[in-house]
Design an enzyme around this catalytic site. Structure first.
Site, PDB file in Angstrom:
ATOM      1  N   ILE A 196       0.859  -1.173   0.000  1.00 41.60           N
ATOM      2  CA  ILE A 196       0.000   0.000   0.000  1.00 41.60           C
ATOM      3  C   ILE A 196       0.901   1.230   0.000  1.00 41.60           C
ATOM      4  O   ILE A 196       1.867   1.294   0.773  1.00 41.60           O
ATOM      5  CB  ILE A 196      -0.912   0.004   1.239  1.00 41.60           C
ATOM      6  CG1 ILE A 196      -1.904  -1.169   1.155  1.00 41.60           C
ATOM      7  CG2 ILE A 196      -1.659   1.337   1.377  1.00 41.60           C
ATOM      8  CD1 ILE A 196      -2.793  -1.321   2.365  1.00 41.60           C
ATOM      9  N   CYS A 197       0.607   2.175  -0.901  1.00 40.14           N
ATOM     10  CA  CYS A 197       1.298   3.478  -0.918  1.00 40.14           C
ATOM     11  C   CYS A 197       2.818   3.265  -1.020  1.00 40.14           C
ATOM     12  O   CYS A 197       3.291   2.511  -1.872  1.00 40.14           O
ATOM     13  CB  CYS A 197       0.885   4.248   0.342  1.00 40.14           C
ATOM     14  SG  CYS A 197       1.324   5.989   0.389  1.00 40.14           S
ATOM     15  N   THR A 198       3.597   3.871  -0.143  1.00 43.12           N
ATOM     16  CA  THR A 198       5.052   3.734  -0.214  1.00 43.12           C
ATOM     17  C   THR A 198       5.537   2.362   0.261  1.00 43.12           C
ATOM     18  O   THR A 198       6.747   2.125   0.278  1.00 43.12           O
ATOM     19  CB  THR A 198       5.753   4.832   0.611  1.00 43.12           C
ATOM     20  OG1 THR A 198       5.221   4.818   1.935  1.00 43.12           O
ATOM     21  CG2 THR A 198       5.539   6.205  -0.006  1.00 43.12           C
TER      22      THR A 198
ATOM     23  N   THR B  11       2.606   3.257  -6.849  1.00 42.67           N
ATOM     24  CA  THR B  11       2.768   3.770  -5.488  1.00 42.67           C
ATOM     25  C   THR B  11       2.033   5.097  -5.441  1.00 42.67           C
ATOM     26  O   THR B  11       1.399   5.493  -6.430  1.00 42.67           O
ATOM     27  CB  THR B  11       4.267   3.932  -5.126  1.00 42.67           C
ATOM     28  OG1 THR B  11       4.378   4.319  -3.748  1.00 42.67           O
ATOM     29  CG2 THR B  11       4.956   4.987  -5.989  1.00 42.67           C
TER      30      THR B  11
END
Lengths: 330, 330
Positions: A115-117, A135
């Site tokens: 998730i995300c970074t 990302t």
């Protein structure tokens, strides 16, 4: 349909959520929320969610509070799915035991989703090499630079490579988790999970609609910068690749090569994106009609602008204004 | 525009997030995410976010992990906004010092916003008496029963009473926080915050689109139950209040009173809602045309169905199918 307790425990899908140092609380809580609330049609829990940390006895800093995870890295080895939430320090070296555990479970076929970074630690294992990944849009250029073997797509909410999945920033983690619920248990169970999280099961459009900064934000190399500034000032005019080359005092062939090297895209794609971005800004901050905006950003017709806008962002100009407009009316 | 450090600290809006026992990690992290990422146009942080707990030294259980908050209840007293996230135990008695602190800061004019089941502790203070409020749709009937002086609206994503705000479940907390950013700093800053959280600034439709259970799920009293079952079986027919009264063997006047007492609404509103709910189910699970579904749920025309569906859920039948459909196609 009677299922004994032992079989029930064995059948349940275990999701291990990895709390690395400086984990982002929101990214950590998204899989706890989504998988933790999901119920099968007969009312049973669909998933067992366990939070684990590299050193389970120690507290993990999140910036806003510290947390203590009940499980260690062994939980990764018994999980069916491992989720890697984002951290505030995506370039921090991954502790060797974490690197080892992720590679080991990946070799065994365990599904891993970031998730995300969280895409950064996942990329650090080498597992994303040669694969498409995404990302948070604001971190996409950094991911591409740091891990050139990863094919970064900044425009989507998530990328599903089967065993390895990545998602865009923050709320896109919810989209990814709902996507996994649908893969595991079908649309009806996923729709119920979506309702419980008060999220649509599928969102229209990709992450592109949230991107306002040029991508890459800074070209890798300075030669193009005067041309890019000139282009930004002439978005309303008809600009061909030939005219760009004349403006830059070079051949079209060299210009195309410079664009590829320094922006990662072609001159016309760069121009289209700049026009869409300017269009986004005007939709947000003015009450101008779509026709007027189309003219101001260099499209011959509102129809052509609408089509390009939709293709780039995934939503229509009107839909974008509904989602992000308001400053002009305020 | 140069601002000294002291003035900067004084000017910054402080948000205190209250971590009660069994706080839901997602609800806790939503304000940390949204306010914590918000930047002013000049790049400064727009908010200072502090997490506080009734006993700051002690660990707070969340079910998935334990957390330690860096601040105690004193943080509520110095905050500009207090956020009360939901807990897994909404009926747990509120500790006396929390009750006291919330009432004290409310009397002083501090803004207080609840997320999801955070409406329960907020209602326990008496502050919501006589006001409209919302909570997670699945908890709305319980809130209305537990705190009858609160006017519960289960259909919206959030309710803004100025000083006191409440929001619906889970992701609706994001909508509420973005709404507060817009109130505090305007649309442009809020749109940036929305982009960073990969959320639209404003979502189309209310919480109603996520509601599939009848509301209230169980009528308060049994007399109406046979009639409600009969109505569910005759949704495709033309049913007037007179016909309902005949079916129930009572007068229309008595019928209307029973509906008000036992369902909180009128016979026709109940019927419309049941029809929309059945329509939602058909949109999710079949590929039937909107025309066909309109007929099956007792609307004379697709247009009338579309209008009622949109008015109830906030989205069109086609929009609802895009968001929640898929089981029929699978």
């Amino acid at each position: 349909m009677a299922v004994g307790a032992a079989q029930y425990v064995r059948a349940m899908h275990t999701v291990a959520v990895l709390a690395l140092d400086h984990v982002i609380p929101f990214d950590l809580s998204v899989p706890i929320e989504t998988f933790g609330r999901t119920r099968l049609p007969d009312g049973r829990d669909a998933y067992r969610v366990v939070v684990c940390a590299p050193s389970p006895g120690e507290e993990v800093a999140t910036g806003a509070f510290t947390l203590r995870a009940p499980y260690g890295l062994d939980a990764l080895r018994t999980a069916d799915t491992v989720v890697v939430p984002g951290t505030a320090t995506p370039l921090a070296p991954l502790p060797a035991p974490v690197l080892e555990a992720l590679r080991e479970v990946a070799a065994r076929g365990t599904r891993i989703a970031s998730i995300c970074t969280g895409a950064f630690p996942l990329a650090a294992t080498g597992l994303l090499d040669g694969l498409r990944a995404t990302t948070h849009w604001a971190a996409a250029a950094l991911l591409a630079e740091t891990y050139p073997a990863v094919e970064v797509d900044p425009d989507v909410l998530h990328v599903d490579n089967g065993q390895l999945l990545t998602s865009a920033g923050a709320a896109a983690g919810l989209d990814l988790c709902l996507h996994l619920v649908r893969r595991d248990y079908g649309s009806a169970v996923a729709a119920d999970a979506a309702r419980l999280s008060v999220m649509p099961l599928e969102r229209e459009g990709g992450q592109a609609q949230f991107i306002v900064a040029p991508w890459p934000a800074t070209p890798r190399g300075a030669e193009l910068e005067p041309l890019l500034a000139w282009l930004e000032a002439h978005l309303d005019e008809e600009v061909t690749v030939e005219r760009m080359a004349r403006q830059a005092g070079t051949s079209t062939r060299t210009l195309i090569r410079h664009f590829k090297e320094q922006t990662g895209t072609t001159p016309l794609r760069w121009l289209h994106r700049a026009r869409v971005r300017r269009g986004q800004h005007l939709l947000e901050t003015t009450g101008y009609s779509v026709e007027r905006i189309a003219g101001q950003v260099g499209f011959g017709s509102a129809g052509a602008f609408r089509e390009r806008f939709k293709r780039t962002t995934g939503v229509s100009p009107q839909g974008y204004r509904r989602a992000f407009g308001g400053a002009g009316a305020a």
